[in-house]
Write an enzyme that holds these catalytic residues in place. Structure first.
Site, short mmCIF file in Angstrom:
data_model
loop_
_atom_site.label_atom_id
_atom_site.label_comp_id
_atom_site.label_asym_id
_atom_site.label_seq_id
_atom_site.Cartn_x
_atom_site.Cartn_y
_atom_site.Cartn_z
N GLU A 260 12.45 -55.44 104.28
CA GLU A 260 13.62 -56.18 105.52
C GLU A 260 14.30 -55.33 105.81
OE1 GLU A 260 13.67 -60.02 103.17
OE2 GLU A 260 12.54 -61.23 105.55
N HIS B 253 21.96 -59.67 104.62
CA HIS B 253 20.99 -61.51 104.77
C HIS B 253 20.74 -61.77 103.11
CE1 HIS B 253 16.67 -62.67 105.27
NE2 HIS B 253 16.66 -62.24 104.34
N HIS C 19 14.11 -69.58 105.02
CA HIS C 19 13.62 -68.46 105.21
C HIS C 19 15.20 -67.89 104.11
CE1 HIS C 19 13.26 -64.14 106.01
NE2 HIS C 19 14.29 -64.53 104.97
#
Lengths: 245, 245, 245, 245
Positions: free
Chosen positions: D78, D97, D167
């Protein structure tokens, strides 16, 4: 033979570490102690997270929250909470201001904190609610001016604990042991009240039970047993403050 | 070759530490053991937090909760809980009184504790509820008189566990291992019931399942495996009681 | 050069400790592995709490759950869970049976476990529900007969995980890493679903998302990264199994 | 005298470990830093769990997320999240993240995250919501293409944090300290909002309070105190990254 002021500084560092270790204080919040020899002063750490405080971090302040200790120290922005309460409440010798994860849900929703069991009754008969918006409108959600500190002290009134809307709580005690005991057991009472809310309607102590249980809990025996317990847990974790040399 | 009384004192210190380490006991609460050689006496620590108890803290009491051990020891204020239950229940050899964070929500709301899985069934077919207010009105929420202890023992009746309104729980066992197993697994059952309440209606064990699962769980094998598990966890944490020398 | 069977015994002890350390297994529950050289046998520890298991505790069983290893060992009462699933599912090489605190609320209420995020999708498209009462009526809430094990295996069918009403869960994998990954991440998904239930209606992954995310998560890279992470955490805690000598 | 790039690599390893130690990052998730000397590059670890990262794991990428560092390294799948945000937001110098257990319930239910107290206000005036399904339909629930990263960056817009449906979250900062502070305190705000939901209607900060509290919290003093606190906690746990030699 240790100097009483040195003893006080050590006890205050220890109290900060205990209340952090038991999960009430985190990176923010603080505990102060009225000066043992001069009722017009109080002791409070320089700006530092409670679990890191050493006796050498402890500074001396006037009740107007002017720093007395000489040197280049950065005090907490919210030291006026302590000064203004010591001014208004000659019976108070120790104060803990915190933002515990169990108390904050009450500060956020306005739900009333009530004594759920004997130890929780040390919150006292009533826990007043202070909302900075009432007198000061929008603020950065910290208590940094003498006027704000005095307003909080008025809200506390003769009580032992005050909830601060969208902010946290401030608890007081006649001794540092009492302030610590009250900070930890009201936090635990809040935790219980939160968990019980999942199951149904809580049945708090009656007024008579709460009064009797509060008096019973604040005797020397349970407070002493708890102090031994918390200190030993801190020591086992290797977290005791360094001795003054 | 160790004396049976020394073994009992060591086992009792160990049991207190295990139940504290597994999160059921905290700074308060206590476990007792009937005297191994004299059914008219019981063993209980001096007033001290469970995780700190050493074999040398263990005192001897008559069933009227008079301290037999010579010396200047401070007993727990609530020792009558133990004495009165041993009087009423000759089959009971160990007792744990506690205020666990999972059990207390049931004590506060009056929600019924029910067996959620096999291990939880060790609570027995029924968990009676005792409210000190019924017979004694307002109290400081502690059980300190023989009359209060006897009332609690009557509420317990032939059962294995009694919930105490706004206070905590008392569980009994035919052995110290059984009392420990019951204290820990009823605590965990309460935790499960609390968490399940978020999701919907719980489906507890049927009466037949609960009876069979209780008998199955209290066999030597699962109790022995659990005892090894808890003792090893305590030892890994460096929390074993000191040996008697 | 280590023998493949020794490697398997070490990996199995390690897997038990990892899944316990990550909070899915506690004093009860177990993980097994199909024999690396003989598909008609499986490996499973003697009756012992998972976090204590050593390679020397690992025993060999036939698919009828007869103990093959010579010696005086006490197997788990529920070893038939493993044997019957290995019989029914030649693709399965590892099985974990547990009673996690996050999964049990689903087993108690019957609420449907659904994939809440990418990693949770490793539960597979469907998680069937098995209730021992349907075929066997009242039982002690353990799976101890071949008939019960076979019934559970039928409920599992071609899926990766089966919930057991009022009991726990059983998850399978094509490798021991996959079974461990699935046990831990379905536990975490359950935890998330529980917490989300406080806030409102959950929006699970679509069928397409779940399929794609499951395939993505079970690739070598994320499984390898997780394995390194869990093993390092176990090692830092000083909990690695002893080497075979 | 350490090279600025070496300092940046050390700081980035430290930041990853802090945010993992404080419970926001687990086995997955990552923090990046814009290159200190070249605004067209960013630094990010090879694919590894955050609490294990060492300065030598830190790789250099172009803003198109091409690996610049020579050698056989496996980047995170990612990494485009980082590259596309650095492209779109020249003011951003650090990005985290994550999939924190407190934030995910908001990502799953769509409940709005709001500032509950002063520290929580660092989320900013608005936390936008990005759903990969809107532009990309079914995906494996990871952000792996430049188009997906760019879409997420558009959703983030000028804000400090974006929630990602089913997510996780991505937070940004003008410095690495700010990104860490925001990641941890928005996680804690989410935890509070979750817990408060059990008690009743939450009363978030007013717009004015949130703005003032955000500015107050992001000053040097509170950020510095928190950084000392988190670093000391990490050091006490024996989890500091190895020095660059």
């Amino acid at each position: 033979m240790p100097h009483p002021l040195d003893e006080a500084r050590y006890a205050l560092a220890l109290a900060n570490r205990i209340v952090a270790h038991e999960g009430v204080l985190d990176g923010f919040g603080h505990i102060s102690l009225r000066h043992p020899a001069n009722a017009d002063r109080y002791l409070l750490s320089r700006s530092r997270s409670p679990e890191l405080i050493e006796p050498s971090d402890i500074l001396e302040f006037s009740l107007d929250s002017k720093l007395i200790t000489a040197g280049d120290f950065l005090p907490y922005g919210e030291c006026v909470i302590h000064g203004e309460i010591y001014k208004a409440r000659p019976d108070v010798r120790a104060i803990c201001h915190h933002h515990s994860s169990a108390i904050l849900p009450f500060c956020i929703t306005g739900a009333e904190l009530k004594p759920m069991n004997g130890l929780g009754s040390v919150m006292g008969a009533k826990v007043p609610f202070w909302d900075s918006r009432d007198e000061f409108g929008d603020t950065p959600m910290v208590v940094t001016t003498p006027a704000q500190g005095a307003s909080l002290a008025r809200a506390l009134g003769p009580h032992s604990m005050v909830l601060m809307r969208r902010h946290g709580a401030t608890v007081v005690g006649a001794t540092i042991q009492e302030a610590v005991f009250r900070a930890i057991h009201t936090h635990r009472n809040a935790e219980l009240q939160l968990r019980a809310a999942t199951l149904g309607e809580a049945s708090p102590l009656s007024t008579g039970e709460a009064e009797m249980a509060c008096a019973y809990s604040l005797r020397e025996r349970p407070m002493g047993r708890a102090w031994e317990y918390w200190t030993t847990r801190l020591a086992k974790a290797g977290e005791m403050p360094p001795k003054i040399v």
